[in-house]
Motif scaffolding. Sequence first.
Motif, PDB file in Angstrom:
ATOM      1  N   ARG A  13      -0.301  11.782  -7.048  1.00  0.00           N
ATOM      2  CA  ARG A  13      -0.783  12.269  -5.702  1.00  0.00           C
ATOM      3  C   ARG A  13      -2.275  12.414  -5.484  1.00  0.00           C
ATOM      4  NH1 ARG A  13       1.599  16.116  -2.251  1.00  0.00           N
ATOM      5  NH2 ARG A  13       3.140  16.513  -3.737  1.00  0.00           N
ATOM      6  N   GLY A  14      -2.606  11.742  -4.301  1.00  0.00           N
ATOM      7  CA  GLY A  14      -3.910  11.486  -4.096  1.00  0.00           C
ATOM      8  C   GLY A  14      -4.127  10.197  -2.947  1.00  0.00           C
ATOM      9  N   LYS A  15      -5.273  10.117  -2.833  1.00  0.00           N
ATOM     10  CA  LYS A  15      -5.486   9.123  -1.713  1.00  0.00           C
ATOM     11  C   LYS A  15      -4.762   7.771  -1.900  1.00  0.00           C
ATOM     12  CE  LYS A  15      -9.542   7.101   0.927  1.00  0.00           C
ATOM     13  NZ  LYS A  15     -11.058   7.098   0.903  1.00  0.00           N
ATOM     14  N   MET A  16      -4.153   7.203  -1.273  1.00  0.00           N
ATOM     15  CA  MET A  16      -3.512   5.803  -1.276  1.00  0.00           C
ATOM     16  C   MET A  16      -3.409   5.258   0.107  1.00  0.00           C
ATOM     17  SD  MET A  16      -0.363   6.663  -3.884  1.00  0.00           S
ATOM     18  CE  MET A  16      -0.137   5.227  -4.507  1.00  0.00           C
ATOM     19  N   VAL A  43      -6.170  -1.117  -5.867  1.00  0.00           N
ATOM     20  CA  VAL A  43      -5.089  -0.938  -6.662  1.00  0.00           C
ATOM     21  C   VAL A  43      -4.022   0.216  -6.310  1.00  0.00           C
ATOM     22  CG1 VAL A  43      -4.795   0.190  -9.219  1.00  0.00           C
ATOM     23  CG2 VAL A  43      -6.522  -1.362  -8.698  1.00  0.00           C
ATOM     24  N   ARG A  44      -4.613   1.143  -5.730  1.00  0.00           N
ATOM     25  CA  ARG A  44      -3.732   2.352  -5.121  1.00  0.00           C
ATOM     26  C   ARG A  44      -2.995   1.867  -4.018  1.00  0.00           C
ATOM     27  NH1 ARG A  44      -7.009   8.134  -5.172  1.00  0.00           N
ATOM     28  NH2 ARG A  44      -8.294   7.740  -7.292  1.00  0.00           N
ATOM     29  N   THR A  45      -3.491   1.161  -3.280  1.00  0.00           N
ATOM     30  CA  THR A  45      -2.680   0.405  -2.204  1.00  0.00           C
ATOM     31  C   THR A  45      -1.476  -0.538  -2.874  1.00  0.00           C
ATOM     32  OG1 THR A  45      -4.462   0.373  -0.783  1.00  0.00           O
ATOM     33  CG2 THR A  45      -2.515  -1.035  -0.179  1.00  0.00           C
ATOM     34  N   GLN A  46      -1.812  -1.132  -3.876  1.00  0.00           N
ATOM     35  CA  GLN A  46      -0.812  -2.008  -4.556  1.00  0.00           C
ATOM     36  C   GLN A  46       0.163  -1.175  -5.294  1.00  0.00           C
ATOM     37  OE1 GLN A  46      -2.317  -5.218  -7.034  1.00  0.00           O
ATOM     38  NE2 GLN A  46      -4.283  -4.988  -6.015  1.00  0.00           N
ATOM     39  N   ILE A  47      -0.172   0.050  -5.763  1.00  0.00           N
ATOM     40  CA  ILE A  47       0.943   0.771  -6.149  1.00  0.00           C
ATOM     41  C   ILE A  47       1.809   1.480  -5.369  1.00  0.00           C
ATOM     42  CG2 ILE A  47       1.056   3.302  -7.540  1.00  0.00           C
ATOM     43  CD1 ILE A  47      -1.481   2.592  -9.015  1.00  0.00           C
ATOM     44  N   TRP A  48       1.229   1.752  -4.078  1.00  0.00           N
ATOM     45  CA  TRP A  48       2.085   2.359  -3.265  1.00  0.00           C
ATOM     46  C   TRP A  48       3.198   1.224  -2.479  1.00  0.00           C
ATOM     47  CZ3 TRP A  48       3.651   7.033  -1.180  1.00  0.00           C
ATOM     48  CH2 TRP A  48       4.082   6.932   0.128  1.00  0.00           C
ATOM     49  N   GLN A  49       2.644   0.067  -2.422  1.00  0.00           N
ATOM     50  CA  GLN A  49       3.535  -1.025  -1.681  1.00  0.00           C
ATOM     51  C   GLN A  49       4.615  -1.504  -2.757  1.00  0.00           C
ATOM     52  OE1 GLN A  49       0.312  -3.879  -1.104  1.00  0.00           O
ATOM     53  NE2 GLN A  49      -0.096  -3.010   1.013  1.00  0.00           N
ATOM     54  N   LYS A  50       4.288  -1.350  -3.923  1.00  0.00           N
ATOM     55  CA  LYS A  50       5.138  -1.659  -5.103  1.00  0.00           C
ATOM     56  C   LYS A  50       6.229  -0.741  -5.324  1.00  0.00           C
ATOM     57  CE  LYS A  50       6.664  -4.721  -8.405  1.00  0.00           C
ATOM     58  NZ  LYS A  50       7.295  -5.714  -8.265  1.00  0.00           N
ATOM     59  N   TYR A  51       5.700   0.577  -5.477  1.00  0.00           N
ATOM     60  CA  TYR A  51       6.737   1.573  -6.057  1.00  0.00           C
ATOM     61  C   TYR A  51       6.784   2.823  -5.125  1.00  0.00           C
ATOM     62  CZ  TYR A  51       5.606  -1.131 -10.273  1.00  0.00           C
ATOM     63  OH  TYR A  51       5.419  -2.114 -11.219  1.00  0.00           O
ATOM     64  N   GLY A  52       6.475   2.456  -3.903  1.00  0.00           N
ATOM     65  CA  GLY A  52       6.522   3.719  -2.824  1.00  0.00           C
ATOM     66  C   GLY A  52       7.871   3.985  -2.671  1.00  0.00           C
ATOM     67  N   GLU A  60      -6.143  -3.435 -14.158  1.00  0.00           N
ATOM     68  CA  GLU A  60      -5.840  -3.638 -12.923  1.00  0.00           C
ATOM     69  C   GLU A  60      -4.946  -4.601 -12.424  1.00  0.00           C
ATOM     70  OE1 GLU A  60     -10.052  -3.534 -11.458  1.00  0.00           O
ATOM     71  OE2 GLU A  60     -10.520  -1.782 -12.569  1.00  0.00           O
ATOM     72  N   LYS A  61      -5.169  -5.729 -12.854  1.00  0.00           N
ATOM     73  CA  LYS A  61      -4.304  -7.158 -12.702  1.00  0.00           C
ATOM     74  C   LYS A  61      -2.739  -6.821 -12.834  1.00  0.00           C
ATOM     75  CE  LYS A  61      -5.436  -9.772 -16.859  1.00  0.00           C
ATOM     76  NZ  LYS A  61      -3.954  -9.680 -17.269  1.00  0.00           N
ATOM     77  N   ASP A  62      -2.543  -5.939 -13.673  1.00  0.00           N
ATOM     78  CA  ASP A  62      -1.136  -5.781 -14.109  1.00  0.00           C
ATOM     79  C   ASP A  62      -0.174  -4.508 -13.475  1.00  0.00           C
ATOM     80  OD1 ASP A  62      -1.619  -7.976 -15.860  1.00  0.00           O
ATOM     81  OD2 ASP A  62      -1.924  -6.752 -17.502  1.00  0.00           O
ATOM     82  N   VAL A  63      -1.025  -4.087 -12.345  1.00  0.00           N
ATOM     83  CA  VAL A  63      -0.332  -3.124 -11.619  1.00  0.00           C
ATOM     84  C   VAL A  63       1.189  -3.409 -11.371  1.00  0.00           C
ATOM     85  CG1 VAL A  63      -0.479  -1.550  -9.442  1.00  0.00           C
ATOM     86  CG2 VAL A  63      -2.615  -1.972 -10.811  1.00  0.00           C
ATOM     87  N   ALA A  64       1.356  -4.607 -10.956  1.00  0.00           N
ATOM     88  CA  ALA A  64       2.922  -4.902 -10.483  1.00  0.00           C
ATOM     89  C   ALA A  64       3.519  -4.959 -11.484  1.00  0.00           C
ATOM     90  CB  ALA A  64       2.712  -6.364  -9.852  1.00  0.00           C
ATOM     91  N   ARG A  65       3.228  -4.734 -12.841  1.00  0.00           N
ATOM     92  CA  ARG A  65       4.056  -4.554 -14.260  1.00  0.00           C
ATOM     93  C   ARG A  65       4.267  -3.111 -14.441  1.00  0.00           C
ATOM     94  NH1 ARG A  65       1.783  -7.064 -17.989  1.00  0.00           N
ATOM     95  NH2 ARG A  65       3.703  -6.850 -19.431  1.00  0.00           N
TER      96      ARG A  65
END
Length: 443
Positions: free
Chosen positions: A272-275, A291-300, A374-379
Amino acid sequence: MRLLQNNTRHNRNAEKSNFSSRYFKWILWFSLSFYFFGTFLITHNKPTTSISRSTFSQTKASRALIEESYPNSSLLQHAQNPQDILKRLKVYVYDLPSKYNTDWLSNERCSSHLFASEVAIHKILMNNNDVRTLDPWEADFFYVPVYVSCNFSTINGFPAIGHARSLISSAIQLVSSEFPFWNQSRGSDHVFVASHDFGSCFHTLEDVAVADGVPEFLRNSIILQTFGVKYKHPCQEVENVVIPPYVSPESVRTTLKKSPLNGRRDILAFFRGKMELHPKNVSGRFYSKRVRTQIWQKYGNDRRFYLRRQRYAGYQSEILRSTFCLCPLGWAPWSPRIVESVVLGCVPVIIADDIRLPFPSAVPWAEISLTVAEKDVARLGDILGHVAATNLTSIQRKLWDPNVRNALLFNDPMVEGDATWQIMVALSHKLDRSHKMARSFNQ
């Protein structure tokens, strides 16, 4: 501030009572110097090192004097016997005018937000009669209580630290003019707190922080700072101790009363936080390096991930329900989520390349957390799924050790093993910076 009125009398008494001690220390110094000098000549027919014989013998003699004053605190024993050294370690807290610290407490956020370790450490030391000394002549270290993260911007509500350099510089001018101790050591035994994004660089954006660097007037001092990385960085080119961001011990205890650490955890991955959906380019940098943007896009829309972008006062209860807590970098690599995750039993998933974490001798970070590049966020989904199916129980067992939780919280009063205790242990490793030791050597 009041300079002690009986300095002259104190010095006369100290000189008289320490005559025998000085005589013995001179004999000890001469004996050790002769011994190590002779050993050096015997074992080194040809020079094999650039260190001079005088420096070599003085270093050994200084160490011997430290061990004489602190018999259970040799450099090799610090890690094994922290209790012994802390029984003798003394810190003098300067009594600065209130404009440097307590005046800022009119805003209650000052003592409770993530940067509040500067307030907590000051208060804890003031209330600790074991470590704190009222006699500066017997102090090993000098704590300079200046609050720089309590000036909240009326525009965005975030701490505004543009005044930090001038405020600290003013405090140094004050203590150096009214007390002799800063000038005696050139500030090497003086301790400050820099609990905001880029530590002793005093700016919230890294490019400006790097350009400004550590102020010259602090370069010889000890900085307790939340910022730390494993590579060379201008904002840690100063003697420093990485400390945890502030999380209220009271809030943690209140949350844990509602549910135990080993209770039901029905959320696999929590954040929970700024994304930001579309991160803005600020001074050539994107928030969280996207990184947070990628997390939201991939796992939102992934049901395994409980991701929320809005603030919620009761978010600690969500951490208590979660197995993994995502701790991605923001502007800086560190985050209070790392502390909150640990103290509430949620496995921290640290996504901040090369971050340097607090108190590694007390907190086995590699055993209680996951580190994702950081480069492995998609995994992330695959990584968390694998850990959940294999060694999660082992990680949780070590994570739920009460000693681990204790090491990251600033309790008042200080208790053995907690965050302030860990800071004192870290300072005990820096006794060679104390002018008190130099005075002992020169007597």
